[in-house]
Scaffold this active site. Structure first.
Site, PDB file in Angstrom:
ATOM      1  N   SER A 178       5.185  15.032   0.359  1.00 55.22           N
ATOM      2  CA  SER A 178       6.511  15.118  -0.275  1.00 55.22           C
ATOM      3  C   SER A 178       6.518  14.724  -1.742  1.00 55.22           C
ATOM      4  O   SER A 178       7.395  15.146  -2.490  1.00 55.22           O
ATOM      5  CB  SER A 178       7.506  14.233   0.499  1.00 55.22           C
ATOM      6  OG  SER A 178       6.961  12.959   0.728  1.00 55.22           O
TER       7      SER A 178
ATOM      8  N   VAL B 268       2.729   8.729  10.056  1.00 54.94           N
ATOM      9  CA  VAL B 268       1.319   8.845  10.466  1.00 54.94           C
ATOM     10  C   VAL B 268       0.814   7.612  11.219  1.00 54.94           C
ATOM     11  O   VAL B 268      -0.138   7.702  11.980  1.00 54.94           O
ATOM     12  CB  VAL B 268       0.377   9.125   9.260  1.00 54.94           C
ATOM     13  CG1 VAL B 268       0.661  10.480   8.634  1.00 54.94           C
ATOM     14  CG2 VAL B 268       0.430   8.013   8.223  1.00 54.94           C
TER      15      VAL B 268
ATOM     16  N   SER C 152      -9.583   5.510  -2.449  1.00 54.36           N
ATOM     17  CA  SER C 152      -9.253   4.876  -3.720  1.00 54.36           C
ATOM     18  C   SER C 152     -10.469   4.160  -4.305  1.00 54.36           C
ATOM     19  O   SER C 152     -11.355   3.712  -3.561  1.00 54.36           O
ATOM     20  CB  SER C 152      -8.149   3.827  -3.503  1.00 54.36           C
ATOM     21  OG  SER C 152      -7.937   3.071  -4.681  1.00 54.36           O
TER      22      SER C 152
ATOM     23  N   TYR D 206      -5.459  -3.121   1.182  1.00 54.37           N
ATOM     24  CA  TYR D 206      -5.637  -1.729   0.719  1.00 54.37           C
ATOM     25  C   TYR D 206      -7.126  -1.391   0.572  1.00 54.37           C
ATOM     26  O   TYR D 206      -7.581  -0.324   0.995  1.00 54.37           O
ATOM     27  CB  TYR D 206      -4.899  -1.607  -0.609  1.00 54.37           C
ATOM     28  CG  TYR D 206      -4.775  -0.226  -1.205  1.00 54.37           C
ATOM     29  CD1 TYR D 206      -3.812   0.680  -0.743  1.00 54.37           C
ATOM     30  CD2 TYR D 206      -5.578   0.162  -2.269  1.00 54.37           C
ATOM     31  CE1 TYR D 206      -3.681   1.933  -1.328  1.00 54.37           C
ATOM     32  CE2 TYR D 206      -5.450   1.413  -2.855  1.00 54.37           C
ATOM     33  CZ  TYR D 206      -4.499   2.285  -2.391  1.00 54.37           C
ATOM     34  OH  TYR D 206      -4.369   3.527  -2.982  1.00 54.37           O
TER      35      TYR D 206
ATOM     36  N   ALA E 271      -9.594  -2.767   2.175  1.00 51.84           N
ATOM     37  CA  ALA E 271     -10.179  -2.692   3.523  1.00 51.84           C
ATOM     38  C   ALA E 271      -9.829  -1.369   4.199  1.00 51.84           C
ATOM     39  O   ALA E 271     -10.686  -0.721   4.809  1.00 51.84           O
ATOM     40  CB  ALA E 271      -9.674  -3.867   4.368  1.00 51.84           C
TER      41      ALA E 271
ATOM     42  N   LYS F 202      -8.973   1.520   2.815  1.00 50.51           N
ATOM     43  CA  LYS F 202      -9.617   2.684   2.183  1.00 50.51           C
ATOM     44  C   LYS F 202     -11.122   2.687   2.444  1.00 50.51           C
ATOM     45  O   LYS F 202     -11.715   3.747   2.666  1.00 50.51           O
ATOM     46  CB  LYS F 202      -9.333   2.689   0.677  1.00 50.51           C
ATOM     47  CG  LYS F 202      -7.846   2.866   0.318  1.00 50.51           C
ATOM     48  CD  LYS F 202      -7.277   4.166   0.834  1.00 50.51           C
ATOM     49  CE  LYS F 202      -5.918   4.486   0.215  1.00 50.51           C
ATOM     50  NZ  LYS F 202      -5.317   5.720   0.752  1.00 50.51           N
TER      51      LYS F 202
ATOM     52  N   ILE G 130      -3.645   6.887 -11.223  1.00 48.10           N
ATOM     53  CA  ILE G 130      -3.011   8.206 -11.319  1.00 48.10           C
ATOM     54  C   ILE G 130      -1.507   7.997 -11.473  1.00 48.10           C
ATOM     55  O   ILE G 130      -0.923   7.163 -10.763  1.00 48.10           O
ATOM     56  CB  ILE G 130      -3.294   9.048 -10.044  1.00 48.10           C
ATOM     57  CG1 ILE G 130      -4.798   9.092  -9.722  1.00 48.10           C
ATOM     58  CG2 ILE G 130      -2.711  10.454 -10.188  1.00 48.10           C
ATOM     59  CD1 ILE G 130      -5.696   9.719 -10.775  1.00 48.10           C
TER      60      ILE G 130
HETATM   61  P1  NAP Z   1       3.316   8.158  -3.635  1.00 39.25           P
HETATM   62  O1  NAP Z   1       3.744   8.926  -4.829  1.00 39.25           O
HETATM   63  O2  NAP Z   1       3.872   6.812  -3.368  1.00 39.25           O
HETATM   64  O3  NAP Z   1       3.512   9.089  -2.343  1.00 39.25           O
HETATM   65  C1  NAP Z   1       3.185   8.609  -1.073  1.00 39.25           C
HETATM   66  C2  NAP Z   1       3.329   9.723  -0.062  1.00 39.25           C
HETATM   67  O4  NAP Z   1       2.915   9.209   1.230  1.00 39.25           O
HETATM   68  C3  NAP Z   1       4.757  10.191   0.098  1.00 39.25           C
HETATM   69  O5  NAP Z   1       4.737  11.581   0.344  1.00 39.25           O
HETATM   70  C4  NAP Z   1       5.226   9.438   1.359  1.00 39.25           C
HETATM   71  O6  NAP Z   1       6.252  10.111   2.084  1.00 39.25           O
HETATM   72  C5  NAP Z   1       3.944   9.425   2.163  1.00 39.25           C
HETATM   73  N1  NAP Z   1       3.918   8.386   3.187  1.00 39.25           N
HETATM   74  C6  NAP Z   1       3.960   7.040   3.008  1.00 39.25           C
HETATM   75  N2  NAP Z   1       3.920   6.421   4.190  1.00 39.25           N
HETATM   76  C7  NAP Z   1       3.839   7.396   5.142  1.00 39.25           C
HETATM   77  C8  NAP Z   1       3.792   7.392   6.551  1.00 39.25           C
HETATM   78  N3  NAP Z   1       3.805   6.245   7.244  1.00 39.25           N
HETATM   79  N4  NAP Z   1       3.742   8.577   7.208  1.00 39.25           N
HETATM   80  C9  NAP Z   1       3.736   9.749   6.523  1.00 39.25           C
HETATM   81  N5  NAP Z   1       3.803   9.812   5.181  1.00 39.25           N
HETATM   82  C10 NAP Z   1       3.848   8.649   4.501  1.00 39.25           C
HETATM   83  O7  NAP Z   1       1.728   7.933  -3.652  1.00 39.25           O
HETATM   84  P2  NAP Z   1       0.536   8.682  -4.418  1.00 39.25           P
HETATM   85  O8  NAP Z   1       0.226   7.921  -5.634  1.00 39.25           O
HETATM   86  O9  NAP Z   1       0.802  10.147  -4.494  1.00 39.25           O
HETATM   87  O10 NAP Z   1      -0.630   8.384  -3.369  1.00 39.25           O
HETATM   88  C11 NAP Z   1      -1.165   9.359  -2.483  1.00 39.25           C
HETATM   89  C12 NAP Z   1      -2.484   8.820  -1.934  1.00 39.25           C
HETATM   90  O11 NAP Z   1      -3.381   8.566  -3.023  1.00 39.25           O
HETATM   91  C13 NAP Z   1      -2.349   7.498  -1.190  1.00 39.25           C
HETATM   92  O12 NAP Z   1      -3.202   7.497  -0.064  1.00 39.25           O
HETATM   93  C14 NAP Z   1      -2.812   6.477  -2.196  1.00 39.25           C
HETATM   94  O13 NAP Z   1      -3.315   5.325  -1.572  1.00 39.25           O
HETATM   95  C15 NAP Z   1      -3.880   7.253  -2.918  1.00 39.25           C
HETATM   96  N6  NAP Z   1      -4.197   6.750  -4.265  1.00 39.25           N
HETATM   97  C16 NAP Z   1      -3.263   6.754  -5.249  1.00 39.25           C
HETATM   98  C17 NAP Z   1      -3.604   6.269  -6.500  1.00 39.25           C
HETATM   99  C18 NAP Z   1      -2.639   6.255  -7.661  1.00 39.25           C
HETATM  100  O14 NAP Z   1      -3.005   5.702  -8.725  1.00 39.25           O
HETATM  101  N7  NAP Z   1      -1.464   6.823  -7.556  1.00 39.25           N
HETATM  102  C19 NAP Z   1      -4.894   5.771  -6.747  1.00 39.25           C
HETATM  103  C20 NAP Z   1      -5.817   5.781  -5.714  1.00 39.25           C
HETATM  104  C21 NAP Z   1      -5.458   6.282  -4.478  1.00 39.25           C
HETATM  105  P3  NAP Z   1       7.847   9.872   1.755  1.00 39.25           P
HETATM  106  O15 NAP Z   1       8.124  10.657   0.499  1.00 39.25           O
HETATM  107  O16 NAP Z   1       8.563  10.436   2.942  1.00 39.25           O
HETATM  108  O17 NAP Z   1       8.031   8.405   1.559  1.00 39.25           O
END
Ligand code: NAP
Length: 242
Positions: free
Chosen positions: A10, A60, A140, A153, A155, A157, A186
């Protein structure tokens, strides 16, 4: 047409992946848990690319929820194999270990690691029958290096990386690959409170990355071109750590 599922499609990185999958003509199942309007916006962007898809609400981390929505979709669509799974849903609840609550620990573990298990377990069967599949999980830098304030987090990942390496050895003979991408900083809602100016001097490329840059790497690992790559972790961090 290939069917693809993106958990957490989303917003942020997940949305960018959905859009790129649509550009390649895939039918995209867009999972979300709370923000329906954002999921619908992603579906609109998918359709603007001339592809199609649907939104799919489930948490999830709740196995009964995953089984009731995704499991039933799979049962009702025996002719449609999900050939691309992107495990992207994740949250962070940063806290020093000495102050960490059970809820902070468990929610992060349950969504990243439990979610990986609940969803991948259901989808892998169809891939094995079809003798083709791509599982790409978004982990991550924190899961590779460990970051203070993120024992939960890091642990979760790191565990997904271990699970991916094990899975890749279980399913390789049937044409299924399993890999991870490990982003650094990001620009998304998740990093909203982190000031790019304070951190960019630590990053050789001197900036935060974009969701689209992560999505491009995911698209490669999800493509037929990546057929001989499995059990790997691809860092997308501007050179911050390797
Ligand atoms: P974000 O903008 O906060 O988006 C999180 C997404 O995960 C949203 O679509 C949310 O859905 C969904 N979500 C959260 N909990 C959920 C659940 N229990 N069941 C189903 N969907 C769930 O995060 P992002 O930055 O795009 O991160 C995406 C992935 O990249 C994550 O795994 C994060 O750990 C990883 N990551 C991000 C970064 C960074 O710097 N941004 C760095 C390293 C890794 P809703 O919209 O319905 O809440």
């Amino acid at each position: 047409m290939k069917y693809a599922l993106v958990t957490g499609g989303s917003r942020g990185i997940g949305r960018a992946i959905c859009v790129k999958l649509a550009e390649e003509g895939h039918y995209v199942l867009i999972n979300y848990t709370s923000k329906q309007e954002e999921a619908e916006n992603t579906l609109k962007l998918v359709r603007e690319k001339g592809a199609d898809g649907e939104i799919m609400k489930f948490d999830v981390s709740v196995q009964a929820d995953v089984d009731a929505v995704l499991g039933v979709w799979i049962e009702k669509n025996p002719d449609k194999t999900i050939e691309i799974l992107v495990n992207n849903a994740g949250i962070r609840k940063d806290q020093l270990l000495m102050w960490m609550s059970n809820a902070e620990w468990n929610s992060v573990m349950d969504i990243s690691l439990g979610g990986w298990y609940n969803v991948t377990r259901l989808i892998i069967k169809g891939m094995l029958v079809k003798k083709y599949g791509r599982v790409v999980s978004v982990v991550s830098l924190s899961g590779l290096k460990g970051l203070p304030g993120q024992t939960n987090y890091s642990a979760a990942k790191a565990a997904v990386i271990g699970a991916t390496k094990a899975l890749s050895q279980e399913v390789g003979r049937r044409g299924v690959t399993a890999n991870c991408v490990a982003p650094g900083f990001i620009k998304t809602d998740m990093t909203e409170g982190i000031n790019e100016k304070d951190f960019k001097s630590l990053i050789p490329l001197n900036r935060f990355g974009t969701s689209e840059e992560v999505a491009d790497a995911v698209m490669f690992l999800a493509s037929e071109k990546a057929a001989y790559i499995t059990g790997q972790v691809l860092s997308i961090n501007g050179g911050l750590y390797s």
